[in-house]
Design an enzyme around this catalytic site. Structure first.
Site, mmCIF file in Angstrom:
data_model
loop_
_atom_site.group_PDB
_atom_site.id
_atom_site.type_symbol
_atom_site.label_atom_id
_atom_site.label_comp_id
_atom_site.label_asym_id
_atom_site.label_seq_id
_atom_site.Cartn_x
_atom_site.Cartn_y
_atom_site.Cartn_z
ATOM 1 C CG PHE A 1 -2.041 0.806 1.292
ATOM 2 C CD1 PHE A 1 -3.189 0.451 0.597
ATOM 3 C CD2 PHE A 1 -2.038 1.986 2.033
ATOM 4 C CE1 PHE A 1 -4.320 1.244 0.642
ATOM 5 C CE2 PHE A 1 -3.169 2.786 2.076
ATOM 6 C CZ PHE A 1 -4.307 2.420 1.382
ATOM 7 C CG ASP B 1 0.157 -2.787 6.878
ATOM 8 O OD1 ASP B 1 -0.909 -3.228 7.342
ATOM 9 O OD2 ASP B 1 0.255 -1.663 6.353
ATOM 10 C CE1 TYR C 1 -9.429 1.525 6.886
ATOM 11 C CE2 TYR C 1 -8.662 2.567 8.905
ATOM 12 C CZ TYR C 1 -8.459 2.224 7.586
ATOM 13 O OH TYR C 1 -7.292 2.569 6.963
ATOM 14 C CE LYS C 2 -7.851 -1.099 4.819
ATOM 15 N NZ LYS C 2 -6.397 -1.091 4.577
ATOM 16 N NE ARG D 1 -9.547 -3.754 -2.930
ATOM 17 C CZ ARG D 1 -9.012 -3.116 -1.909
ATOM 18 N NH1 ARG D 1 -7.870 -3.514 -1.395
ATOM 19 N NH2 ARG D 1 -9.627 -2.077 -1.372
HETATM 20 C C1 PLP Z 1 -5.771 0.226 4.671
HETATM 21 C C2 PLP Z 1 -4.302 0.239 4.707
HETATM 22 C C3 PLP Z 1 -3.615 1.346 5.225
HETATM 23 C C4 PLP Z 1 -4.359 2.563 5.676
HETATM 24 O O1 PLP Z 1 -3.637 3.369 6.529
HETATM 25 P P1 PLP Z 1 -4.391 4.358 7.521
HETATM 26 O O2 PLP Z 1 -3.295 4.972 8.271
HETATM 27 O O3 PLP Z 1 -5.331 3.517 8.343
HETATM 28 O O4 PLP Z 1 -5.164 5.310 6.682
HETATM 29 C C5 PLP Z 1 -2.218 1.287 5.275
HETATM 30 N N1 PLP Z 1 -1.546 0.204 4.837
HETATM 31 C C6 PLP Z 1 -2.205 -0.873 4.324
HETATM 32 C C7 PLP Z 1 -1.420 -2.063 3.844
HETATM 33 C C8 PLP Z 1 -3.585 -0.877 4.235
HETATM 34 O O5 PLP Z 1 -4.214 -1.930 3.723
#
Ligand code: PLP
Length: 429
Positions: free
Chosen positions: A131, A212, A237-238, A389
């Protein structure tokens, strides 16, 4: 074709009839008339979430400052309490997990703690499919040490643009590597990495390694402590259904409780003495030591009932159903919708031990097909350049939902429905 779909339909009915988790669907608000396939981006609210928010508001109204010690749980201990309830889902001890910050802030807090370049060991190994926020943050951490990310942040390449080969990651580990940071599940393709193997190979070479788990937490069981991962972090939140902007979590292996937190703050102070207001920082010898400031009490309140639902459903049972759901969808797509005129393909690895909680369905018209799905009240999300997705979530999705998605994907191409939509993308997809 119709006969094959009739057979899929009767299988979906059977699987739903015998689904031991089907009653959990009643515990969630599902937007009326929709098939929700985006629980990997924003989970749906448990019905208990509204009451939990109202209860916390009532405590604020009735107890005011007293809520810090008299709330249930007391707000002062909320982050640790949420960590205790979260820990079993991640295979960690209760004091190794705490609720804190956001995914990206936790990355900064942990990498600033564990990335201590010295001598020739100066590099961070990550992957080019992670990400983007993680890559921005890692580059920032390298710069904070006075080093150049071009040289010291090594991004392992993907061979196919979808997946990362664990062998390629391991080949990137060498005596110049200080730290490795990798995703549990890749956010686009849904590939699950072999975290246990990566920890073993990193530790053989004296490399610290963290994960992560934003796309794996709540989607599959973890054994962070048995694997001996050094640290991890994830959002809530996921798959964890904590609500938009709900606070994240971090994991610290107890071996490291004595390390000095990189981003120190007063909520990381040893709780028994936090209000002594000593200017000499002494962090809690637990994951709690890595908190920074006051926890977001209101934003955290819907999370507790959601974690209770997970503990009742059981992560192993959820994983079992999740694999059956994504497996069923992949089977229909690959069996009936892969050749012309449909042209759908599945970018997620087929083997169960390499698959996370969602499927990445690829199509050259992915963006416009997503719009056509939404018009039919089926909610996917889109990741450029060509990924739809789809996350059937075992707590609230059914095999019937999966079938409805597959039928819609077929009909959207049959009727060329996607041609009604503009190829220009919205800001949030
Ligand atoms: C959803 C996600 C994030 C989001 O970061 P936030 O700080 O919560 O906005 C970061 N890294 C990964 C791999 C994600 O899937």
């Amino acid at each position: 074709m119709d006969e094959r779909f009739a057979a899929f339909r009767s299988r979906a009915c059977e699987m739903d009839r015998w689904d031991p988790l089907k009653s959990f669907r009643e515990l969630f608000h599902i937007p009326p008339g929709t098939v929700y396939m985006d629980g990997n981006s924003l989970g749906l609210p448990p019905k208990a979430a509204g009451d939990a928010l109202a209860k916390t508001f009532g405590e604020w109204r009735d107890l005011a400052i007293g809520g810090w010690l008299e709330g249930t749980p007391p707000w002062f201990h909320l982050a640790e309490e949420a960590g205790r309830r979260m820990a079993p889902l991640m295979g960690a001890s209760p004091d190794e997990v705490v609720m804190s910050g956001s995914t990206t802030v936790n990355l900064h807090a942990l990498v600033s703690t564990f990335y201590q370049p010295s001598g020739i060991r100066t590099k961070i190994v990550a992957d080019e499919l992670n990400f983007p926020s993680d890559i921005y943050a890692l580059a920032g951490q390298v710069r904070l040490k006075g080093l150049d990310p071009k040289e010291h942040l090594v991004l392992v390449r993907s061979r196919d643009g979808r997946t990362i080969d664990e062998d390629d990651i391991i080949s990137a580990f060498d005596d110049r590597t200080a730290l490795a940071l990798l995703p549990g599940v890749l956010y686009r393709s849904g590939q699950l990495l072999d975290m246990e193997r990566l920890v073993k190979e990193a530790h053989k070479r004296d490399i610290l390694i963290g994960f992560d788990c934003a796309h794996s937490a709540g989607a599959l069981p973890h054994r962070l402590s048995d694997w001996d991962a050094d640290f991890a972090f994830w959002c809530s939140y996921k798959y964890l259904n904590g609500g938009p902007g709900s606070p994240a979590f971090l994991y610290i292996n107890r071996r490291h409780f004595g390390r000095e937190p990189g981003l120190a703050g007063w909520f990381g102070f040893d709780k028994s003495r936090q209000f002594d207001m000593d200017l000499e920082f002494s962090h809690a010898r637990s994951a709690g030591g890595w908190q920074i400031g006051t926890p977001p009490v209101l934003s955290a309140s819907p999370l507790l009932p959601s974690l209770d639902i997970f503990s009742r459903a059981g992560m192993e049972r959820l994983r079992h159903k999740s694999l059956a759901l994504t497996g069923f969808l992949a089977e229909i797509l690959e069996g009936t919708l892969s050749s012309a005129p449909y042209g759908y393909s599945v970018g997620t690895p087929g083997e169960e031990h390499r698959r996370g909680g969602h499927l990445a369905v690829e199509h050259p018209e992915a963006w416009r097909i997503c719009q056509a799905l939404k018009k039919r009240k089926i909610i996917p999300d889109f990741r450029p350049p060509r990924v739809i997705r789809l996350a059937p979530v075992p707590l609230y999705s059914s095999f019937g939902d999966v079938l409805a998605v597959a039928e819609a994907l077929k009909e959207i191409v049959d009727g060329r429905e996607y041609e009604d939509f503009s190829p220009v993308r919205d800001a949030v997809s």
